[in-house]
Design a protein around this motif. Structure first.
Motif, PDB file in Angstrom:
ATOM      1  N   SER A  63      25.774   9.650  36.013  1.00 18.22           N
ATOM      2  CA  SER A  63      26.373   8.377  36.423  1.00 18.22           C
ATOM      3  C   SER A  63      25.932   7.212  35.544  1.00 18.22           C
ATOM      4  O   SER A  63      26.294   6.069  35.816  1.00 18.22           O
ATOM      5  N   CYS A  64      25.158   7.482  34.506  1.00 19.39           N
ATOM      6  CA  CYS A  64      24.780   6.455  33.534  1.00 19.39           C
ATOM      7  C   CYS A  64      25.191   6.941  32.156  1.00 19.39           C
ATOM      8  O   CYS A  64      24.796   8.035  31.740  1.00 19.39           O
ATOM      9  N   PHE A  65      26.001   6.154  31.477  1.00 20.00           N
ATOM     10  CA  PHE A  65      26.567   6.559  30.197  1.00 20.00           C
ATOM     11  C   PHE A  65      26.273   5.500  29.135  1.00 20.00           C
ATOM     12  O   PHE A  65      26.517   4.313  29.360  1.00 20.00           O
ATOM     13  N   LYS A  66      25.764   5.947  28.004  1.00 22.80           N
ATOM     14  CA  LYS A  66      25.598   5.053  26.863  1.00 22.80           C
ATOM     15  C   LYS A  66      26.439   5.596  25.718  1.00 22.80           C
ATOM     16  O   LYS A  66      26.263   6.745  25.296  1.00 22.80           O
ATOM     17  N   VAL A  67      27.364   4.788  25.229  1.00 18.18           N
ATOM     18  CA  VAL A  67      28.241   5.195  24.133  1.00 18.18           C
ATOM     19  C   VAL A  67      27.942   4.310  22.930  1.00 18.18           C
ATOM     20  O   VAL A  67      27.775   3.098  23.063  1.00 18.18           O
ATOM     21  N   ASP A  68      27.859   4.928  21.759  1.00 18.43           N
ATOM     22  CA  ASP A  68      27.338   4.238  20.581  1.00 18.43           C
ATOM     23  C   ASP A  68      28.322   4.336  19.408  1.00 18.43           C
ATOM     24  O   ASP A  68      29.289   5.089  19.456  1.00 18.43           O
ATOM     25  N   PHE A  69      28.045   3.551  18.364  1.00 18.50           N
ATOM     26  CA  PHE A  69      28.842   3.526  17.130  1.00 18.50           C
ATOM     27  C   PHE A  69      30.305   3.194  17.409  1.00 18.50           C
ATOM     28  O   PHE A  69      31.221   3.702  16.762  1.00 18.50           O
ATOM     29  N   ILE A  70      30.525   2.335  18.393  1.00 18.00           N
ATOM     30  CA  ILE A  70      31.886   2.046  18.839  1.00 18.00           C
ATOM     31  C   ILE A  70      32.715   1.377  17.735  1.00 18.00           C
ATOM     32  O   ILE A  70      33.880   1.712  17.514  1.00 18.00           O
ATOM     33  N   ASN A  71      32.109   0.419  17.040  1.00 20.67           N
ATOM     34  CA  ASN A  71      32.890  -0.354  16.068  1.00 20.67           C
ATOM     35  C   ASN A  71      33.383   0.486  14.896  1.00 20.67           C
ATOM     36  O   ASN A  71      34.339   0.118  14.210  1.00 20.67           O
ATOM     37  N   TYR A  72      32.743   1.647  14.665  1.00 23.13           N
ATOM     38  CA  TYR A  72      33.138   2.453  13.510  1.00 23.13           C
ATOM     39  C   TYR A  72      34.538   3.042  13.664  1.00 23.13           C
ATOM     40  O   TYR A  72      35.138   3.485  12.685  1.00 23.13           O
ATOM     41  N   LEU A  73      35.057   3.063  14.879  1.00 22.02           N
ATOM     42  CA  LEU A  73      36.425   3.526  15.070  1.00 22.02           C
ATOM     43  C   LEU A  73      37.397   2.708  14.238  1.00 22.02           C
ATOM     44  O   LEU A  73      38.381   3.231  13.705  1.00 22.02           O
TER      45      LEU A  73
END
Length: 326
Positions: A63-73
């Motif tokens: 129930s805890c999510f950390k998503v990274d490197f988002i801007n590289y999309l």
């Protein structure tokens, strides 16, 4: 969440989920961990794959999510083409994050990292506002600039994530290799000697505690000594959900005077130099500072003294003084 390894089953067998280049071929770029493609959150198959992936993780009990490197999309590699290429780049990121949010539900906690600030608004619970922290003074100085310019985002756009609260140094931990991933010669934001003294640890602990954002630990607690544990306890115990504002933001490249208002008023004065520094507090411009006169700081029992209509504080070299009102 938007990177797919070239060697993954999805990249090899389901190219419909991938973004492409404007020439028509599927996007593929060299990455630190090998060649990667990029998921297209605007395509039907890409959206389905993204939703299913995160829904499965949520159903597994997380129930805890950390998503990274988002801007590289949208920023890494060649100019990419998406299913609806008339959509603005920030909106493409928001579409992807919205799919993740729908998959994990509103009752999950979502932390975005490496994300354009405006892309996370209304979707993420927390968003990283700076770079990766490490036990190099160069990194702390870089992240101080981020905290100073983005302090106002906290509790307005989302909860700010200053990155981990770490205190490990030669003086606070038994682990001498506290930056093992970085090899000589270091460059850029990770350069120069690593922390050797407790006061260097105190500077970042003060800034993280005054950020008003997430407090997430990343030390090997079993390797911290009594001094390291003491710094952690004080930083956690005196943190607040309100961000401190850098009073000298437009005067110094590295702000040294941080004032936290609200229900838990606090003042931090940081000495970035290698010599003891006397700081004059502008009590006429900021009358709230008078509330801290004669109080002792958390680290060294330093006192703020009054001299006429001025308030004076002397801080040791490369150290911080942290005062709690009342």
């Amino acid at each position: 969440p938007f990177h797919l390894s070239y060697f993954s089953r999805t990249y090899q067998r389901n190219p419909a989920v991938l973004a492409g280049y404007r020439g028509g071929e599927k996007a593929l770029e060299e990455w630190a961990f090998g060649p990667v493609g990029f998921l297209d959150p605007l395509s039907t198959e890409g959206g389905k794959f993204l939703y299913k992936t995160f829904r499965n993780i949520r159903n597994a009990g997380f129930s805890c999510f950390k998503v990274d490197f988002i801007n590289y999309l949208i920023s890494f590699g060649k100019d990419k083409a998406f299913a609806d290429d008339s959509t603005g780049r920030i909106e493409i990121v928001r579409r992807g994050l919205s799919i993740i949010r729908k998959a994990i539900g509103d009752d999950s906690y979502l932390i975005t990292c490496g994300c354009p600030p405006e892309a996370a608004i209304g979707i993420a619970d927390a968003n990283r506002v700076g770079g990766d922290i490490s036990t190099y003074n160069s990194t702390v100085r870089l992240n101080t600039g981020f905290l100073a310019s983005r302090y106002w985002m906290n509790s307005r756009l989302y909860t700010s994530d200053p990155d981990f609260l770490i205190v490990r140094s030669d003086a606070t931990a038994s682990d001498k290799h506290h930056n093992t991933i970085h090899f000589q010669p270091q460059k850029g934001s990770r350069s120069g000697p690593a922390w050797t003294t407790a006061n260097e640890s105190r500077i970042w602990a003060t800034l993280a505690g005054m950020s008003g954002g997430l407090i997430v630990l990343s030390d090997h607690l079993g390797k911290l000594n009594s001094e390291g544990i003491k710094i952690l306890k004080k930083a956690i115990g005196n943190s607040s959900g309100t961000s401190a504002a850098p009073l000298d933001l437009m005067e110094n490249e590295l702000p040294s005077i941080w004032l936290r208002k609200g229900s838990s008023p606090a003042l931090a004065v940081i000495n970035w130099t290698g010599k003891e520094k006397e700081t004059v507090l502008d009590t006429e411009r900021f009358p709230e500072l008078l509330n801290f006169v004669d109080s002792k700081d958390l680290w060294n029992s330093i006192r703020i003294s009054s001299r006429g209509r001025k308030a004076i504080v002397k801080v040791p070299p490369e150290d911080a003084a942290w005062f709690i009102s009342g």
